[in-house]
Motif scaffolding. Structure first.
Motif, PDB file in Angstrom:
ATOM      1  N   LYS A 203       0.557  -1.101  -0.040  1.00 29.75           N
ATOM      2  CA  LYS A 203      -0.092  -0.039   0.017  1.00 29.75           C
ATOM      3  C   LYS A 203       0.889   1.277  -0.149  1.00 29.75           C
ATOM      4  O   LYS A 203       1.969   1.183   0.198  1.00 29.75           O
ATOM      5  N   GLU A 204       0.042   2.200  -0.233  1.00 24.63           N
ATOM      6  CA  GLU A 204       0.921   3.609  -0.331  1.00 24.63           C
ATOM      7  C   GLU A 204       1.603   4.100   0.902  1.00 24.63           C
ATOM      8  O   GLU A 204       2.667   4.650   0.836  1.00 24.63           O
ATOM      9  N   GLU A 205       1.129   3.749   2.173  1.00 26.17           N
ATOM     10  CA  GLU A 205       1.773   4.190   3.275  1.00 26.17           C
ATOM     11  C   GLU A 205       3.030   3.450   3.541  1.00 26.17           C
ATOM     12  O   GLU A 205       3.994   4.159   3.992  1.00 26.17           O
ATOM     13  N   HIS A 206       3.230   2.359   3.056  1.00 29.08           N
ATOM     14  CA  HIS A 206       4.501   1.495   2.645  1.00 29.08           C
ATOM     15  C   HIS A 206       5.574   2.231   1.861  1.00 29.08           C
ATOM     16  O   HIS A 206       6.562   2.389   2.206  1.00 29.08           O
ATOM     17  N   PHE A 207       4.950   2.507   0.809  1.00 30.99           N
ATOM     18  CA  PHE A 207       5.701   3.133  -0.101  1.00 30.99           C
ATOM     19  C   PHE A 207       6.356   4.339   0.354  1.00 30.99           C
ATOM     20  O   PHE A 207       7.501   4.699   0.261  1.00 30.99           O
ATOM     21  N   ASN A 208       5.240   5.262   0.838  1.00 29.89           N
ATOM     22  CA  ASN A 208       5.777   6.739   1.615  1.00 29.89           C
ATOM     23  C   ASN A 208       6.883   6.358   2.735  1.00 29.89           C
ATOM     24  O   ASN A 208       7.577   7.319   2.397  1.00 29.89           O
ATOM     25  N   ALA A 209       6.585   5.541   3.611  1.00 29.19           N
ATOM     26  CA  ALA A 209       7.605   5.218   4.531  1.00 29.19           C
ATOM     27  C   ALA A 209       9.064   4.744   3.937  1.00 29.19           C
ATOM     28  O   ALA A 209      10.135   5.048   4.482  1.00 29.19           O
ATOM     29  N   ASP A 215      10.950  12.573  -1.883  1.00 27.90           N
ATOM     30  CA  ASP A 215      10.693  13.309  -3.116  1.00 27.90           C
ATOM     31  C   ASP A 215       9.886  12.585  -3.969  1.00 27.90           C
ATOM     32  O   ASP A 215       9.759  12.897  -5.139  1.00 27.90           O
ATOM     33  N   GLY A 216       9.124  11.406  -3.349  1.00 26.69           N
ATOM     34  CA  GLY A 216       7.744  10.985  -4.082  1.00 26.69           C
ATOM     35  C   GLY A 216       8.358   9.743  -5.123  1.00 26.69           C
ATOM     36  O   GLY A 216       7.364   9.243  -5.487  1.00 26.69           O
ATOM     37  N   VAL A 217       9.549   9.473  -5.041  1.00 29.77           N
ATOM     38  CA  VAL A 217       9.844   8.228  -5.974  1.00 29.77           C
ATOM     39  C   VAL A 217      10.832   7.598  -4.935  1.00 29.77           C
ATOM     40  O   VAL A 217      11.399   8.081  -4.244  1.00 29.77           O
TER      41      VAL A 217
HETATM   42  C1  LIG Z   1       2.048   9.640   0.489  1.00 33.39           C
HETATM   43  O1  LIG Z   1       2.932  10.700   0.078  1.00 33.39           O
HETATM   44  C2  LIG Z   1       2.168  11.589  -1.033  1.00 33.39           C
HETATM   45  C3  LIG Z   1       3.076  12.931  -1.159  1.00 33.39           C
HETATM   46  O2  LIG Z   1       4.243  12.336  -1.850  1.00 33.39           O
HETATM   47  C4  LIG Z   1       0.748  11.956  -0.740  1.00 33.39           C
HETATM   48  O3  LIG Z   1       0.149  12.733  -1.340  1.00 33.39           O
HETATM   49  C5  LIG Z   1      -0.015  10.771   0.106  1.00 33.39           C
HETATM   50  O4  LIG Z   1      -1.247  11.132   0.419  1.00 33.39           O
HETATM   51  C6  LIG Z   1       0.787   9.828   0.973  1.00 33.39           C
HETATM   52  N1  LIG Z   1      -0.229   8.775   1.119  1.00 33.39           N
HETATM   53  C7  LIG Z   1      -0.103   8.019   2.367  1.00 33.39           C
HETATM   54  C8  LIG Z   1      -1.098   6.999   2.304  1.00 33.39           C
HETATM   55  O5  LIG Z   1       0.036   8.501   3.230  1.00 33.39           O
END
Ligand SMILES: *[C@@H]1O[C@H](CO)[C@@H](O)[C@H](O)[C@H]1NC(C)=O
Ligand SMILES: *[C@@H]1O[C@H](CO)[C@@H](O)[C@H](O)[C@H]1NC(C)=O
Ligand SMILES: *[C@@H]1O[C@H](CO)[C@@H](O)[C@H](O)[C@H]1NC(C)=O
Ligand SMILES: *[C@@H]1O[C@H](CO)[C@@H](O)[C@H](O)[C@H]1NC(C)=O
Ligand SMILES: *[C@@H]1O[C@H](CO)[C@@H](O)[C@H](O)[C@H]1NC(C)=O
Length: 379
Positions: A203-209, A215-217
């Motif tokens: 999930k995105e939370e894991h990606f963001n962590a 920097d989003g990538v």
């Molecule tokens: C992940 O980070 C992006 C910005 O880089 C943000 O827009 C997004 O809401 C974040 N998602 C979560 C699940 O934290």
């Protein structure tokens, strides 16, 4: 049936038995001095840490294995992930395409089993000084072998991450964005009960962590951390791992781990970890099991509210998700115990040359039976 025919049958049966036992594979087996080295032909993306593959000892052989894996990977990738790309030859796939490169594979095995080409003794002569570095004293101790194993393991892991990254980096800019990221096919095809599916791992939370610099990538370092959070130094990722742990253990869905949820699951993992580290066996203590568990729970429960939050799990997260270091050390201890002729806890070059297959079997035999085999054979 007369008495005569019973007698004849009995004699026949006896002869068959004698014949079989003289050709028994067991008789043959014990006379094998040189086992054939095997390349591991398997790669898995299992997130489970219960079956950690042995760390490759010899970088040369690790490279052969990686080449082999890359080929398997290409096969799998072309035929399973992107069938549409190869639609034209899908149903009518020629025989040679559906076969893995067995020939190359056999050549690699022939190579390592050919004493003129792959001389185990001279390999050990070359490798010894590379391992014996801290300090360079003509002895390899547990720490040196652990660091060596760890180095090999990291290279292996990074190679796999890189390969996987190429798959996801669709615009080939060397980084993976979340929109580019697609869960591996096994996640999509897995049913929802399988391990890892429900854990927010994709999930995105894991990606963001994993995105350490925000920097989003994800670059290769970050993507590797994403795939192997337990080996990462990234604190955001450690915290995410703790949150996942709570999510997984929290059977009453109150967002925290109570003692019961801790006791059934987490505590065993911590205890097993500690036991393997210290080689003690606390199963024999008279304490009812939950006394040490309550003690640890109280220690971890910093605010004393009777629940463990995700941040309160941080001190033990490394025990819940052992890192490559843990396995590297485990394997180093095992190997030393097997080859340490004079039982001084460290290896000399002669000891290694005396027991070469300890190093090489641990790498090639993922099969437990063969693992135990060589105890008899090489003593
Ligand atoms: C992940 O980070 C992006 C910005 O880089 C943000 O827009 C997004 O809401 C974040 N998602 C979560 C699940 O934290
Ligand atoms: C790889 O190993 C796993 C278990 O270790 C096994 O289930 C699987 O069939 C193997 N795959 C191949 C291609 O050998
Ligand atoms: C393997 O190498 C060692 C040392 O370099 C040498 O003594 C031995 O003869 C070699 N064995 C073969 C089969 O070439
Ligand atoms: C990826 O970015 C991190 C900073 O988040 C940096 O420390 C690391 O060296 C980079 N890795 C690569 C392979 O460029
Ligand atoms: C984590 O940090 C330690 C030192 O603090 C370093 O030795 C190790 O290589 C780092 N691990 C990773 C995966 O960057």
């Amino acid at each position: 049936m007369g008495l005569g025919s019973v007698l004849i049958y009995s004699i026949l049966a006896l002869l068959v038995l004698l014949f079989l036992s003289s050709y028994s594979p067991f008789n043959h087996h014990s006379s094998h001095r040189h086992r054939r080295l095997k390349l591991r032909s398997n790669f898995t993306f299992s997130l489970s840490h219960s079956h950690h593959p042995p760390v490759p000892f010899d970088p040369l052989l690790a490279e052969l294995e990686r080449n082999r894996e890359d080929k398997q990977w290409e096969q799998q990738h072309i035929h399973h992930s992107h069938p549409q790309l190869h639609h034209h030859d899908d149903d009518s796939a020629p025989a040679h395409e559906s076969q893995p490169e067995w020939e190359d594979f056999m050549n690699a095995e022939d190579f390592i089993n050919d004493e003129d080409k792959f001389n185990v003794t001279s390999r050990l002569l070359i490798l010894f000084p590379k391992i014996d570095v801290d300090p360079a004293d003509s002895f390899i101790d547990v720490h040196e072998l652990t660091m060596w194993n760890l180095q090999q393991a990291h290279r292996e892991v990074l190679h796999r991450s890189q390969r996987e990254m190429e798959l996801h980096d669709k615009n080939h800019d060397g980084v993976v964005s979340f929109s580019e990221y697609d869960p591996p096919t096994w996640v999509k095809s897995a049913d929802k009960d399988s391990f890892g599916y429900d854990m927010g791992w994709w999930k995105e939370e894991h990606f963001n962590a994993s995105d350490a610099d925000g920097d989003g990538v994800l670059n290769l370092t970050e993507f590797n951390d994403f795939l192997h959070p337990a080996d990462s130094n990234n604190t955001k990722l450690q915290q995410w791992l703790c949150k996942e742990e709570v999510r997984e253990r929290d059977s009453d869905r109150d967002g925290k781990v109570n003692f019961k949820e801790f006791f059934h699951g987490l505590f065993d993992l911590v205890r097993n970890y500690d036991e393997e580290e210290s080689h003690t066996d606390s199963h024999h203590t008279d304490n009812p099991m939950d006394v040490p568990a309550r003690k640890l729970f109280a220690q971890l429960d910093q605010d004393g509210d009777g629940y463990l939050s995700d941040t309160e799990l941080l001190p033990i997260i490394g025990k819940l998700h052992p890192s490559e270091y843990y396995y590297a050390k485990q394997q180093a201890e095992y190997i030393i115990s097997q080859a340490d002729g004079d039982k001084d806890g460290r290896l000399t070059l002669p000891e290694m040359i005396e027991n070469p297959y300890v190093f090489y079997s641990a790498i090639f035999n993922d099969d437990e039976d063969e693992y135990t085999d060589y105890h008899d054979e090489f003593r």
